[in-house]
Design a protein around this motif. Structure first.
Motif, PDB file in Angstrom:
ATOM      1  N   SER A  24      -8.287  22.266  -3.617  1.00 48.58           N
ATOM      2  CA  SER A  24      -7.179  21.317  -3.555  1.00 48.58           C
ATOM      3  C   SER A  24      -6.813  20.694  -4.893  1.00 48.58           C
ATOM      4  CB  SER A  24      -7.491  20.205  -2.547  1.00 48.58           C
ATOM      5  OG  SER A  24      -7.592  20.749  -1.251  1.00 48.58           O
ATOM      6  N   PHE A  25      -7.753  20.636  -5.823  1.00 54.66           N
ATOM      7  CA  PHE A  25      -7.477  19.919  -7.075  1.00 54.66           C
ATOM      8  C   PHE A  25      -7.744  20.726  -8.341  1.00 54.66           C
ATOM      9  CE2 PHE A  25      -8.670  16.768  -3.839  1.00 54.66           C
ATOM     10  CZ  PHE A  25      -7.446  16.144  -3.723  1.00 54.66           C
ATOM     11  N   ARG A  26      -8.537  21.771  -8.245  1.00 56.18           N
ATOM     12  CA  ARG A  26      -8.899  22.527  -9.444  1.00 56.18           C
ATOM     13  C   ARG A  26      -8.501  24.003  -9.345  1.00 56.18           C
ATOM     14  NH1 ARG A  26     -11.768  20.547 -13.187  1.00 56.18           N
ATOM     15  NH2 ARG A  26     -12.749  22.546 -13.629  1.00 56.18           N
ATOM     16  N   TRP A  27      -7.655  24.328  -8.394  1.00 60.72           N
ATOM     17  CA  TRP A  27      -7.328  25.709  -8.076  1.00 60.72           C
ATOM     18  C   TRP A  27      -6.852  26.516  -9.279  1.00 60.72           C
ATOM     19  CZ3 TRP A  27      -8.762  28.950  -4.654  1.00 60.72           C
ATOM     20  CH2 TRP A  27      -8.038  30.105  -4.402  1.00 60.72           C
ATOM     21  N   THR A  28      -6.082  25.929 -10.161  1.00 53.98           N
ATOM     22  CA  THR A  28      -5.530  26.677 -11.299  1.00 53.98           C
ATOM     23  C   THR A  28      -6.397  26.584 -12.557  1.00 53.98           C
ATOM     24  OG1 THR A  28      -4.125  24.799 -11.909  1.00 53.98           O
ATOM     25  CG2 THR A  28      -3.146  26.471 -10.452  1.00 53.98           C
ATOM     26  N   PRO A  30      -9.364  27.488 -15.116  1.00 52.88           N
ATOM     27  CA  PRO A  30      -9.997  28.785 -15.405  1.00 52.88           C
ATOM     28  C   PRO A  30     -11.343  28.993 -14.689  1.00 52.88           C
ATOM     29  CG  PRO A  30      -9.097  27.853 -17.415  1.00 52.88           C
ATOM     30  CD  PRO A  30      -8.949  26.796 -16.347  1.00 52.88           C
ATOM     31  N   ALA A  31     -12.182  27.989 -14.649  1.00 54.78           N
ATOM     32  CA  ALA A  31     -13.487  28.153 -13.996  1.00 54.78           C
ATOM     33  C   ALA A  31     -13.328  28.390 -12.495  1.00 54.78           C
ATOM     34  CB  ALA A  31     -14.360  26.925 -14.254  1.00 54.78           C
ATOM     35  N   THR A  32     -12.395  27.690 -11.875  1.00 58.96           N
ATOM     36  CA  THR A  32     -12.158  27.871 -10.443  1.00 58.96           C
ATOM     37  C   THR A  32     -11.548  29.238 -10.173  1.00 58.96           C
ATOM     38  OG1 THR A  32     -11.859  25.500 -10.177  1.00 58.96           O
ATOM     39  CG2 THR A  32     -11.030  26.897  -8.407  1.00 58.96           C
ATOM     40  N   ARG A  33     -10.620  29.650 -11.027  1.00 57.62           N
ATOM     41  CA  ARG A  33     -10.021  30.984 -10.875  1.00 57.62           C
ATOM     42  C   ARG A  33     -11.087  32.060 -10.987  1.00 57.62           C
ATOM     43  NH1 ARG A  33      -6.458  29.620 -15.041  1.00 57.62           N
ATOM     44  NH2 ARG A  33      -6.996  31.604 -16.003  1.00 57.62           N
ATOM     45  N   ALA A  34     -12.024  31.873 -11.889  1.00 59.06           N
ATOM     46  CA  ALA A  34     -13.114  32.847 -12.031  1.00 59.06           C
ATOM     47  C   ALA A  34     -13.999  32.856 -10.780  1.00 59.06           C
ATOM     48  CB  ALA A  34     -13.952  32.525 -13.271  1.00 59.06           C
ATOM     49  N   THR A  35     -14.279  31.682 -10.248  1.00 61.03           N
ATOM     50  CA  THR A  35     -15.102  31.590  -9.039  1.00 61.03           C
ATOM     51  C   THR A  35     -14.453  32.332  -7.878  1.00 61.03           C
ATOM     52  OG1 THR A  35     -16.025  29.467  -9.705  1.00 61.03           O
ATOM     53  CG2 THR A  35     -16.088  29.979  -7.364  1.00 61.03           C
ATOM     54  N   PHE A  36     -13.144  32.161  -7.729  1.00 63.46           N
ATOM     55  CA  PHE A  36     -12.425  32.774  -6.615  1.00 63.46           C
ATOM     56  C   PHE A  36     -11.802  34.126  -6.981  1.00 63.46           C
ATOM     57  CE2 PHE A  36     -12.756  28.392  -5.275  1.00 63.46           C
ATOM     58  CZ  PHE A  36     -13.001  28.509  -3.918  1.00 63.46           C
ATOM     59  N   GLU A  40      -4.345  33.873 -13.113  1.00 59.30           N
ATOM     60  CA  GLU A  40      -3.543  32.666 -13.313  1.00 59.30           C
ATOM     61  C   GLU A  40      -2.244  32.739 -12.510  1.00 59.30           C
ATOM     62  OE1 GLU A  40      -1.804  29.830 -16.900  1.00 59.30           O
ATOM     63  OE2 GLU A  40      -2.630  31.790 -17.392  1.00 59.30           O
ATOM     64  N   ALA A  41      -1.603  33.888 -12.524  1.00 67.26           N
ATOM     65  CA  ALA A  41      -0.339  34.046 -11.794  1.00 67.26           C
ATOM     66  C   ALA A  41      -0.565  33.890 -10.283  1.00 67.26           C
ATOM     67  CB  ALA A  41       0.279  35.408 -12.097  1.00 67.26           C
ATOM     68  N   ASP A  42      -1.628  34.501  -9.777  1.00 71.47           N
ATOM     69  CA  ASP A  42      -1.913  34.376  -8.345  1.00 71.47           C
ATOM     70  C   ASP A  42      -2.286  32.941  -7.982  1.00 71.47           C
ATOM     71  OD1 ASP A  42      -1.364  37.028  -7.849  1.00 71.47           O
ATOM     72  OD2 ASP A  42      -3.468  37.649  -7.820  1.00 71.47           O
ATOM     73  N   LEU A  44      -1.246  30.212  -9.422  1.00 70.88           N
ATOM     74  CA  LEU A  44      -0.015  29.420  -9.406  1.00 70.88           C
ATOM     75  C   LEU A  44       0.809  29.713  -8.154  1.00 70.88           C
ATOM     76  CD1 LEU A  44       0.964  29.651 -13.177  1.00 70.88           C
ATOM     77  CD2 LEU A  44       0.197  27.611 -11.936  1.00 70.88           C
ATOM     78  N   ALA A  45       0.835  30.979  -7.747  1.00 73.04           N
ATOM     79  CA  ALA A  45       1.621  31.365  -6.573  1.00 73.04           C
ATOM     80  C   ALA A  45       1.001  30.875  -5.264  1.00 73.04           C
ATOM     81  CB  ALA A  45       1.778  32.879  -6.529  1.00 73.04           C
ATOM     82  N   THR A  46      -0.317  30.680  -5.255  1.00 67.74           N
ATOM     83  CA  THR A  46      -1.007  30.296  -4.009  1.00 67.74           C
ATOM     84  C   THR A  46      -1.505  28.854  -4.038  1.00 67.74           C
ATOM     85  OG1 THR A  46      -3.112  31.164  -4.861  1.00 67.74           O
ATOM     86  CG2 THR A  46      -1.749  32.669  -3.535  1.00 67.74           C
ATOM     87  N   ARG A  47      -1.072  28.090  -5.002  1.00 66.84           N
ATOM     88  CA  ARG A  47      -1.554  26.714  -5.174  1.00 66.84           C
ATOM     89  C   ARG A  47      -1.371  25.862  -3.918  1.00 66.84           C
ATOM     90  NH1 ARG A  47       0.667  24.376 -10.395  1.00 66.84           N
ATOM     91  NH2 ARG A  47       2.560  25.085  -9.378  1.00 66.84           N
TER      92      ARG A  47
END
Length: 125
Positions: A24-28, A30-36, A40-42, A44-47
């Motif tokens: 909910s708060f850290r989705w975009t 870099p560390a959260t993107r790596a975890t999931f 970056e584009a995805d 932003l699109a799924t925020r």
């Protein structure tokens, strides 16, 4: 037996609060993107979707925590709520892995505490 169930359910709830923060708060970030494993584009699109999904995780944690808080005053109601929360967490982990087999690690991370909590909550009935 009840202490083990409470500790496991509490750990499951805390993990889902952490997932809420990530989604909910850290989705975009870099560390959260790596975890999931999200670009970056995805991200932003799924925020918005992730924000909403994060709150589902928070609500499961709240249900579990309310159940744990009620265990002393009304054991049956507390157990039912804790089982509803942790059982839903476990079900979500199973859905994750049945949809995408590459998510076994994530499902295990998300589902281990809830699985153990469900087992021990049922054993203490």
């Amino acid at each position: 037996m009840t202490i083990v169930a409470v500790v496991l359910a509490l750990l499951a709830a805390l993990l889902h609060v952490y997932i809420w923060v990530l989604e909910s708060f850290r989705w975009t970030e870099p560390a959260t993107r790596a975890t999931f494993r999200t670009s970056e584009a995805d991200a932003l699109a799924t925020r918005e979707m992730a924000y909403n999904q994060g709150f589902y995780n928070l609500f499961l944690a709240v249900i579990t925590l309310v159940g744990l808080a009620l265990l002393g005053a009304d054991h049956e109601v507390g157990t039912a709520l804790a089982l509803a929360g942790t059982g839903s967490m476990l079900a979500a982990a199973l859905v994750l892995v049945t949809r995408d087999r590459t998510m076994v690690r994530a499902a295990a991370t998300q589902g281990t505490f809830p699985l153990l909590a469900v087992v021990f909550l049922l054993l203490q009935l």
